[in-house]
Every structure is written in C-alpha cells, then in structure tokens.
Design a protein around this motif. Structure first.
Motif, short mmCIF file in Angstrom:
data_model
loop_
_atom_site.label_atom_id
_atom_site.label_comp_id
_atom_site.label_asym_id
_atom_site.label_seq_id
_atom_site.Cartn_x
_atom_site.Cartn_y
_atom_site.Cartn_z
N UNK A 30 1.27 -10.16 9.38
CA UNK A 30 1.34 -9.12 9.78
C UNK A 30 1.84 -7.91 9.22
N UNK A 31 3.07 -8.38 8.28
CA UNK A 31 3.53 -7.48 7.34
C UNK A 31 2.62 -6.78 6.40
N UNK A 32 1.76 -7.95 5.88
CA UNK A 32 0.64 -7.44 4.80
C UNK A 32 -0.49 -6.42 5.66
N UNK A 33 -0.90 -6.89 6.78
CA UNK A 33 -1.70 -6.07 7.28
C UNK A 33 -1.31 -4.65 7.64
N UNK A 34 0.05 -4.54 8.03
CA UNK A 34 0.54 -3.24 8.14
C UNK A 34 0.37 -2.24 7.13
N UNK A 38 -3.20 3.40 8.20
CA UNK A 38 -2.36 3.85 9.20
C UNK A 38 -2.70 2.94 10.45
N UNK A 39 -3.93 2.89 10.83
CA UNK A 39 -4.36 2.21 12.07
C UNK A 39 -4.12 0.85 12.12
N UNK A 40 -4.22 0.22 10.84
CA UNK A 40 -3.67 -1.24 10.91
C UNK A 40 -2.23 -1.28 11.02
#
Length: 300
Positions: A30-34, A38-40
């Motif tokens: 989740x940290x990498x996807x963030x 901005x949407x992710x």
C-alpha cells in the motif's frame, strides 16, 4: 470521497471495485501504491484498508497509533536536547561485586562474586531479577565459584564460572540450565552467537565450540589447540553450516573453522591485540605497538 473512477493501468475502475482489489495488499504494498499517483494515494490511504490492517496488528485506529508514535518521538527529542531524563539502577544487593554484565534486546544479564546470575527485563522495568540456577547442586560443599563471564542473545543465556564450568539456560524454559560442560582450567574468554545456539569458550590453550545437534542434544562441535593463551573470542554471525570462530591470543589472531587447521589472520611479535570484534565478512582488532619511535601510535 469525491473520486468516482480510479485509473487502473489502461482502464477506469469504480472506486469501490479498486478498493476491493487493494484490500489484498499489505502495508508495504500500500505504501508503494501511494507513490504512483494522487488518485492511488487517496485510494491506498483509505481508512477501510488501514482499519483492517490495524486490527490485525492489535491497534484500534491507525491514525491514533501514528499520532501517539509521533508524539513520543517529539517528546524524546525534546527531552534529549534539554537533557531531561532519569537514571534507573538495576541493583542486586550490597556486598556482592559485579563481575560481568551483558545485554540483548533490553534484557540484562549480570554475574556476581557470589556465583549468582540474574536477569532484568528493562522493557517492562521489572526490577525483581530472577536467579538462574547454576549447574552446581545445592548440596555442593563450600561457596559457589565466582562468575567470570556472562553472555545473552534472544534465546539463550550463558555463564562461565571461575572453576571452568559453563552453564547454558534457555530464556523460554525456566531457570534450570539446559546444558553445562567443564574445562580443566579457568575460562579466559566466552562467546555466544548473536542468533541461534552456539557457545565458544577458551581455557588454557584450548578453544571449545558447543552447539545442539538436529535432535536438540548439545555436543562438542569442535575443539582447537592454540599455541598461546586466548584473550578474546568471537563467533562469526550469519554463517551457514559449522560455526566459525575468531580468537585473539596475545599477538596473534586466528580464524577457526571445523575440520580445518587454525588460520592466522594477523601476527606481529611483541604487539598484543587489545580488542576484537567481528561481522559476517570482516574482523576488526586493536594492536598495541611497541616500536622504536616513541610517538608511534596504536593501530586498528
């Protein structure tokens, strides 16, 4: 949430469907996807996802846990800068002299001239120190020998006594030793592996390595004969297979491996080794020099 559709590679997904996909990810993912967009970032920081993860970790609210962690960090930095703090004493009792002390992950082990070995857990600030029972039975005549060395890692505690006895305790199975063995002379150096269950001791000109076999029975893995008295002893960490030991004996540093003769890493006559430390791939030691020049410095 004002975002209705989430760009998902080459398609657009409804927010609820994208959130369902992100529920299969862990904290690191989740940290990498963030960091993608901005949407992710909005999607990866959704409270629905983190509430589930925090419940698995035992927290009620991830924002509250993060807020408390930040507050503790600020308090620690402020107190450090302003020199605000307190000294806590792990005192045993007056009249008995502390012989050696060691610690690992907040657990402190100490040995005394009375022959007693005690443990403190500073993580819980429990000042009552339990006694680790020695290998000598209560019916043994005379006082217990002094403790020479103590060592501790995440699973074992070890103590070497003045009479050449070594006791090994498991931190999981009570105060009785799970193993003990004997040298014929006084122990000069003691080493315990940073992980696992390997103990190395030096007495006289002998270095002995002990560890449990595949069935859990302790045995002597290897015995080495060295030409000089050992002053320092370390076990090399992160070694697969047989243990590897580095020993400093007066002015010589040895590398000791099973089924191999001792390899000399350093030897300069008349320049004794004063300290020793090892990592998985390197060994560091201090050398006291006695050169012809008066200003010749000691070396590492």
């Amino acid at each position: 949430n004002e975002i209705n559709e989430v760009p998902f590679f080459d398609i657009q997904l409804p927010y609820e469907l994208a959130l369902k996909i992100f529920q299969y990810l862990g904290k690191t993912e989740l940290g990498r996807c963030a960091q993608v967009s901005r949407t992710w970032k909005v999607l990866a920081e959704d409270e629905v996802l983190w509430y589930r993860l925090c419940q698995q970790e035992g927290y009620l609210c991830w924002k509250l846990a993060l807020k408390n962690c930040r507050a503790r960090e600020r308090t620690l930095k402020t107190n450090w800068k302003n020199r605000i703090g307190a000294v806590s004493q792990l005192r045993y009792e007056l009249g008995n002299i502390l012989c050696d002390v060691h610690s690992c992950d907040g657990v402190v082990i100490a040995g005394y001239t009375s022959g007693e070995v005690r443990l403190w857990d500073t993580r819980t600030w429990d000042y009552t120190a339990p006694i680790l029972e020695p290998a000598h039975g209560p019916g043994d005549a005379g006082p217990q020998p002094h403790v020479s060395f103590v060592r501790i890692n995440s699973s074992l505690a070890v103590a070497a006594y003045e009479d050449g006895t070594i006791s090994v305790w498991s931190l999981m199975f009570g105060r009785e030793p799970i193993h003990h063995y004997q040298h014929n002379q006084r122990i000069q150096a003691l080493a315990l592996g940073s992980e696992g269950a390997t103990v190395a001791t030096a007495s006289g000109f002998e270095v002995k390595v002990e560890s449990p076999n595949g069935r859990g029975f302790w045995q002597t893995t290897e015995t080495f004969e060295i030409q000089k008295l050992v002053n320092f002893l370390n076990l090399v960490p992160d070694v697969t297979g047989s243990p590897v030991t580095v020993a400093a004996a007066e002015d010589i540093v040895y590398l000791l491996k099973a089924e191999e003769p001792g390899k000399i890493l350093h030897s300069v006559y008349g320049q004794p080794v004063t300290c020793l430390d090892v990592s998985a791939h390197e060994a560091a030691f201090g050398v006291k020099t006695f050169g012809w020049l008066l200003n010749e410095p000691n070396q590492v």
